[in-house]
Design an enzyme around this catalytic site. Structure first.
Site, PDB file in Angstrom:
ATOM      1  CB  SER A  46      -0.919   0.004   1.224  1.00 50.05           C
ATOM      2  OG  SER A  46      -1.813  -1.073   1.155  1.00 50.05           O
ATOM      3  CG  MET A  71       3.565  -4.915   8.000  1.00 46.25           C
ATOM      4  SD  MET A  71       5.030  -5.640   8.734  1.00 46.25           S
ATOM      5  CE  MET A  71       6.300  -4.795   7.836  1.00 46.25           C
ATOM      6  CB  CYS A 126      -4.788  -1.402   7.165  1.00 42.93           C
ATOM      7  SG  CYS A 126      -3.473  -1.763   8.339  1.00 42.93           S
ATOM      8  CE  LYS A 162      -6.692  -6.934   1.327  1.00 45.59           C
ATOM      9  NZ  LYS A 162      -5.258  -7.237   1.214  1.00 45.59           N
ATOM     10  CB  ILE A 188     -11.571 -10.256   4.337  1.00 46.29           C
ATOM     11  CG1 ILE A 188     -10.836 -11.557   4.719  1.00 46.29           C
ATOM     12  CG2 ILE A 188     -13.042 -10.457   4.118  1.00 46.29           C
ATOM     13  CD1 ILE A 188     -11.304 -12.239   5.978  1.00 46.29           C
ATOM     14  CG  ASN A 189      -6.610  -5.749   5.170  1.00 47.30           C
ATOM     15  OD1 ASN A 189      -5.697  -6.361   5.719  1.00 47.30           O
ATOM     16  ND2 ASN A 189      -6.407  -4.618   4.520  1.00 47.30           N
ATOM     17  CB  THR A 190      -5.155  -9.025   8.522  1.00 45.00           C
ATOM     18  OG1 THR A 190      -5.025  -7.610   8.731  1.00 45.00           O
ATOM     19  CG2 THR A 190      -4.110  -9.504   7.533  1.00 45.00           C
ATOM     20  N   GLY A 241      -6.068 -16.796   3.740  1.00 44.76           N
ATOM     21  CA  GLY A 241      -5.823 -18.204   4.062  1.00 44.76           C
ATOM     22  C   GLY A 241      -5.739 -19.144   2.872  1.00 44.76           C
ATOM     23  N   GLY A 262      -1.143 -14.486   0.090  1.00 43.04           N
ATOM     24  CA  GLY A 262      -0.188 -13.700   0.869  1.00 43.04           C
ATOM     25  C   GLY A 262       0.640 -14.579   1.780  1.00 43.04           C
TER      26      GLY A 262
HETATM   27  C1  SIN Z   1       0.293  -2.843   7.042  1.00 45.54           C
HETATM   28  O1  SIN Z   1       1.105  -2.286   6.326  1.00 45.54           O
HETATM   29  O2  SIN Z   1       0.134  -2.462   8.198  1.00 45.54           O
HETATM   30  C2  SIN Z   1      -0.529  -4.002   6.539  1.00 45.54           C
HETATM   31  C3  SIN Z   1      -1.417  -3.609   5.466  1.00 45.54           C
HETATM   32  C4  SIN Z   1      -2.852  -3.958   5.701  1.00 45.54           C
HETATM   33  O3  SIN Z   1      -3.184  -4.670   6.663  1.00 45.54           O
HETATM   34  O4  SIN Z   1      -3.690  -3.507   4.936  1.00 45.54           O
END
Ligand code: SIN
Length: 301
Positions: A46, A71, A126, A162, A188-190, A241, A262
């Site tokens: 990103s 991150m 995120c 997203k 989905i995102n995390t 997953g 991922g």
């Molecule tokens: C991050 O850079 O913190 C992860 C990116 C995300 O979860 O969208």
């Protein structure tokens, strides 16, 4: 051999398995390496209008069922990434630029800078971003609508949105995205999560909480895909997953137009070829096409 090339928002891909944002998408060389290893398309890390260092470490921890990351959206800025885009382009697969911002103006600025990509993926999901970025956007439907509409008005390339893993709300967020011009949604995102070190009694991640990825979130993502496919006309691109061809088949049966990988890359750079070969062999055995398999789990028996 069965052809599994497909089209996603007008982009031709030779395989529906793509690189997910944030993983090995930080340089042109790494994007090219993933493309050469068989990905149908690649998504960058990103990127925003301004550079950002991200959260303090530790930023990544392996847990029983996947990975936790916080991150904090570190990135060199869109402008600084343009040379990497040139290097990545040599790989000959579509490049999707993941972009971030806090409002329509910031998103549109990032979108214009990355307008040379083949598509944009708006990261409004995120779970551990700095205030105003990421998933907080999805708590304000008007803001989400404004961002999607404004980005669509700023670029000519397809715009993907997203979404966060809010199982009870994701359809609504998908509908808002679609109504405001999105060409696809990515789900989905995390999933918000954390880990504690029992020796120190302290959270492990520098940011305290982060996002869970990997096998644990696959069933959540599958339900989100199923629900979005049912509710929307635009394509759904699935992530969460996916670690083998069987997972990809499940998502396509739920309605996915494509899948993104991922976490599974941490120990398997060959996963894109494995997914491609596995889907082809499965379709051949069943005497089915990729298009016929898509959404099959929705049929009435
Ligand atoms: C991050 O850079 O913190 C992860 C990116 C995300 O979860 O969208």
């Amino acid at each position: 051999m069965t052809d599994i090339s497909t089209e996603v928002t007008g982009l031709k891909v030779r395989s529906p398995a793509m690189l997910a944002a944030g993983v090995l998408g930080t340089t042109g060389t790494s994007l090219r390496r993933i493309a050469v290893s068989g990905a149908g398309a690649v998504v960058t890390k990103s990127l925003g209008v301004q550079p950002s260092e991200g959260h303090p470490g530790p930023n990544l921890v392996e847990v029983d069922c996947g990975f936790l990351n916080a991150m904090g959206l570190p990135n060199p800025s869109c402008a600084a990434f343009l040379d990497e885009m040139d290097a990545a382009r040599e790989a000959g697969v579509p490049i999707i630029a993941s972009v971030i911002g806090r409002n329509a103006e910031e998103f549109s600025g990032a979108a214009r800078l990355m307008g040379g990509a083949d598509a944009l993926e708006l990261n409004v999901s995120c779970p551990h971003a700095e205030r105003g970025y990421g998933a907080s956007i999805c708590s304000d439907p008007d803001l989400l609508a404004d961002i999607v509409r404004s980005v669509k008005g700023s670029v000519k390339i397809p715009v993907w949105v997203k979404l966060p893993p809010y199982v009870d709300k994701i359809t609504e967020l998908g509908i808002i995205s679609e109504k405001n011009g999105a060409d696809a949604v990515v789900a989905i995102n995390t999933v918000p999560a954390m880990a504690i070190d029992i020796n120190t009694g302290m959270p492990i991640l520098g940011n305290i909480t982060g996002g869970l990825s990997g096998p644990a979130i696959k069933p959540i993502s599958l339900k989100c895909t199923y629900d979005l496919y049912k509710a929307l006309k635009i394509p759904v691109i699935s992530v969460g997953g996916i670690a083998g061809w069987e997972d990809a088949v499940e998502f396509i049966m739920a309605g996915a137009a494509a899948v993104q990988v991922g976490s599974a890359l941490h120990n398997n750079i060959d996963i894109f070829r494995e997914i491609e070969t596995g889907i082809k062999a499965y379709l051949e055995e069943k005497g089915m096409t990729l298009e016929a398999m898509r959404g099959i789990a929705h049929r009435k028996t």
